[in-house]
Motif scaffolding. Structure first.
Motif, PDB file in Angstrom:
ATOM      1  N   CYS A  86       0.823  -1.203   0.000  1.00 41.68           N
ATOM      2  CA  CYS A  86       0.000   0.000   0.000  1.00 41.68           C
ATOM      3  C   CYS A  86       0.862   1.260   0.000  1.00 41.68           C
ATOM      4  CB  CYS A  86      -0.952   0.013   1.182  1.00 41.68           C
ATOM      5  SG  CYS A  86      -0.164   0.085   2.796  1.00 41.68           S
ATOM      6  N   VAL A  87       0.312   2.271  -0.623  1.00 34.76           N
ATOM      7  CA  VAL A  87       0.921   3.593  -0.655  1.00 34.76           C
ATOM      8  C   VAL A  87      -0.110   4.530  -0.045  1.00 34.76           C
ATOM      9  CG1 VAL A  87       1.774   5.447  -2.140  1.00 34.76           C
ATOM     10  CG2 VAL A  87       2.193   3.049  -2.758  1.00 34.76           C
ATOM     11  N   TRP A  88       0.271   5.229   1.001  1.00 35.59           N
ATOM     12  CA  TRP A  88      -0.639   6.170   1.647  1.00 35.59           C
ATOM     13  C   TRP A  88      -0.212   7.586   1.274  1.00 35.59           C
ATOM     14  CZ3 TRP A  88       2.683   2.798   3.749  1.00 35.59           C
ATOM     15  CH2 TRP A  88       3.842   3.315   4.318  1.00 35.59           C
ATOM     16  N   TRP A  89      -1.130   8.508   1.488  1.00 33.99           N
ATOM     17  CA  TRP A  89      -0.896   9.926   1.209  1.00 33.99           C
ATOM     18  C   TRP A  89      -0.337  10.115  -0.205  1.00 33.99           C
ATOM     19  CZ3 TRP A  89      -3.491  13.483   3.133  1.00 33.99           C
ATOM     20  CH2 TRP A  89      -3.094  14.809   3.131  1.00 33.99           C
ATOM     21  N   ALA A  90      -1.037   9.529  -1.172  1.00 35.63           N
ATOM     22  CA  ALA A  90      -0.573   9.532  -2.561  1.00 35.63           C
ATOM     23  C   ALA A  90      -0.755  10.879  -3.272  1.00 35.63           C
ATOM     24  CB  ALA A  90      -1.292   8.441  -3.351  1.00 35.63           C
ATOM     25  N   LYS A  91      -1.606  11.712  -2.747  1.00 40.99           N
ATOM     26  CA  LYS A  91      -1.854  13.058  -3.300  1.00 40.99           C
ATOM     27  C   LYS A  91      -2.422  13.019  -4.718  1.00 40.99           C
ATOM     28  CE  LYS A  91       1.664  15.055  -0.354  1.00 40.99           C
ATOM     29  NZ  LYS A  91       2.928  15.778  -0.268  1.00 40.99           N
ATOM     30  N   LYS A  92      -3.262  12.007  -4.986  1.00 38.48           N
ATOM     31  CA  LYS A  92      -3.950  11.962  -6.273  1.00 38.48           C
ATOM     32  C   LYS A  92      -4.840  13.210  -6.380  1.00 38.48           C
ATOM     33  CE  LYS A  92      -5.635   8.074  -5.007  1.00 38.48           C
ATOM     34  NZ  LYS A  92      -6.513   6.932  -4.865  1.00 38.48           N
ATOM     35  N   PRO A  93      -4.919  13.875  -7.495  1.00 38.56           N
ATOM     36  CA  PRO A  93      -4.672  13.378  -8.839  1.00 38.56           C
ATOM     37  C   PRO A  93      -3.226  13.478  -9.330  1.00 38.56           C
ATOM     38  CG  PRO A  93      -5.612  15.551  -9.006  1.00 38.56           C
ATOM     39  CD  PRO A  93      -5.576  15.192  -7.538  1.00 38.56           C
ATOM     40  N   VAL A  94      -2.315  13.912  -8.493  1.00 40.34           N
ATOM     41  CA  VAL A  94      -0.912  13.855  -8.888  1.00 40.34           C
ATOM     42  C   VAL A  94      -0.591  12.382  -9.180  1.00 40.34           C
ATOM     43  CG1 VAL A  94       1.467  14.263  -8.142  1.00 40.34           C
ATOM     44  CG2 VAL A  94      -0.332  15.886  -7.511  1.00 40.34           C
ATOM     45  N   SER A  95       0.081  12.130 -10.275  1.00 39.43           N
ATOM     46  CA  SER A  95       0.274  10.747 -10.728  1.00 39.43           C
ATOM     47  C   SER A  95       1.604  10.125 -10.307  1.00 39.43           C
ATOM     48  CB  SER A  95       0.152  10.685 -12.251  1.00 39.43           C
ATOM     49  OG  SER A  95       1.160  11.476 -12.859  1.00 39.43           O
ATOM     50  N   THR A  96       2.388  10.819  -9.513  1.00 42.38           N
ATOM     51  CA  THR A  96       3.729  10.356  -9.148  1.00 42.38           C
ATOM     52  C   THR A  96       3.731   8.945  -8.560  1.00 42.38           C
ATOM     53  OG1 THR A  96       4.356  12.633  -8.713  1.00 42.38           O
ATOM     54  CG2 THR A  96       5.795  10.929  -7.820  1.00 42.38           C
ATOM     55  N   LYS A  97       2.853   8.674  -7.608  1.00 42.59           N
ATOM     56  CA  LYS A  97       2.850   7.360  -6.941  1.00 42.59           C
ATOM     57  C   LYS A  97       2.417   6.243  -7.881  1.00 42.59           C
ATOM     58  CE  LYS A  97       4.258   9.060  -3.078  1.00 42.59           C
ATOM     59  NZ  LYS A  97       5.610   8.848  -2.604  1.00 42.59           N
ATOM     60  N   LEU A  98       1.563   6.550  -8.850  1.00 42.44           N
ATOM     61  CA  LEU A  98       1.166   5.548  -9.834  1.00 42.44           C
ATOM     62  C   LEU A  98       2.364   5.185 -10.712  1.00 42.44           C
ATOM     63  CD1 LEU A  98      -1.511   7.097  -8.963  1.00 42.44           C
ATOM     64  CD2 LEU A  98      -2.425   6.341 -11.130  1.00 42.44           C
ATOM     65  N   THR A  99       3.075   6.198 -11.161  1.00 47.61           N
ATOM     66  CA  THR A  99       4.257   5.978 -11.992  1.00 47.61           C
ATOM     67  C   THR A  99       5.337   5.236 -11.216  1.00 47.61           C
ATOM     68  OG1 THR A  99       3.730   7.993 -13.213  1.00 47.61           O
ATOM     69  CG2 THR A  99       5.970   7.149 -13.424  1.00 47.61           C
TER      70      THR A  99
END
Length: 143
Positions: A86-99
């Motif tokens: 899991c990744v928390w505090w992903a700050k979506k819609p910023v896509s950094t954690k998806l990439t």
């Protein structure tokens, strides 16, 4: 494809079957947590979520939960029993954690889908990451 709508829509996460994932060439499924895979109030994974995760894993699909929820310990406690990173505090819609997840698990954008309930976070993050965006209805308590 428009950034203003999901590529596919489903009623619930369970409708995204391992058979469909294989057919669509999905090898990495990035999932929102709150109101996508669980009710916000659920403290532990429901049996149907655990079974779905296992079925997806058996089909060769890597699942990673990417959430804007900032409660790290709660996220880890929820994800640990179903053995999903899991990744928390992903700050979506910023896509950094998806990439970052695609790089970490070595999957191409064409093999990756973001599954979530919100256009303003999940769908937009997927569009910014240039991956497919699949949307489910906001999870509700069934009485």
């Amino acid at each position: 494809m428009s950034i203003f709508r999901a590529d596919r829509k489903f009623e619930r996460f369970e409708d995204v079957t391992p058979t469909l994932l294989k057919k669509e060439g999905v090898k990495l499924l990035l999932c929102d947590l709150d109101n996508t895979l669980r009710l916000h109030s659920e403290k532990e994974p429901a049996d149907e979520l655990a079974s779905w995760v296992e079925d997806c894993r058996d089909a060769g699909v890597q699942i990673v939960i990417i959430s804007n929820n900032g409660r790290k310990k709660m996220m880890q406690k929820f994800c640990e029993p179903i053995k999903v990173p899991c990744v928390w505090w992903a700050k979506k819609p910023v896509s950094t954690k998806l990439t970052e997840a695609m790089v970490k698990y070595q999957f191409k954008p064409s093999e990756t889908v973001m599954l979530g309930d919100k256009w303003s976070t999940d769908v937009l993050a997927a569009k910014f990451a240039k991956i497919r965006a699949w949307q489910v209805e906001h999870r509700k308590l069934v009485v």
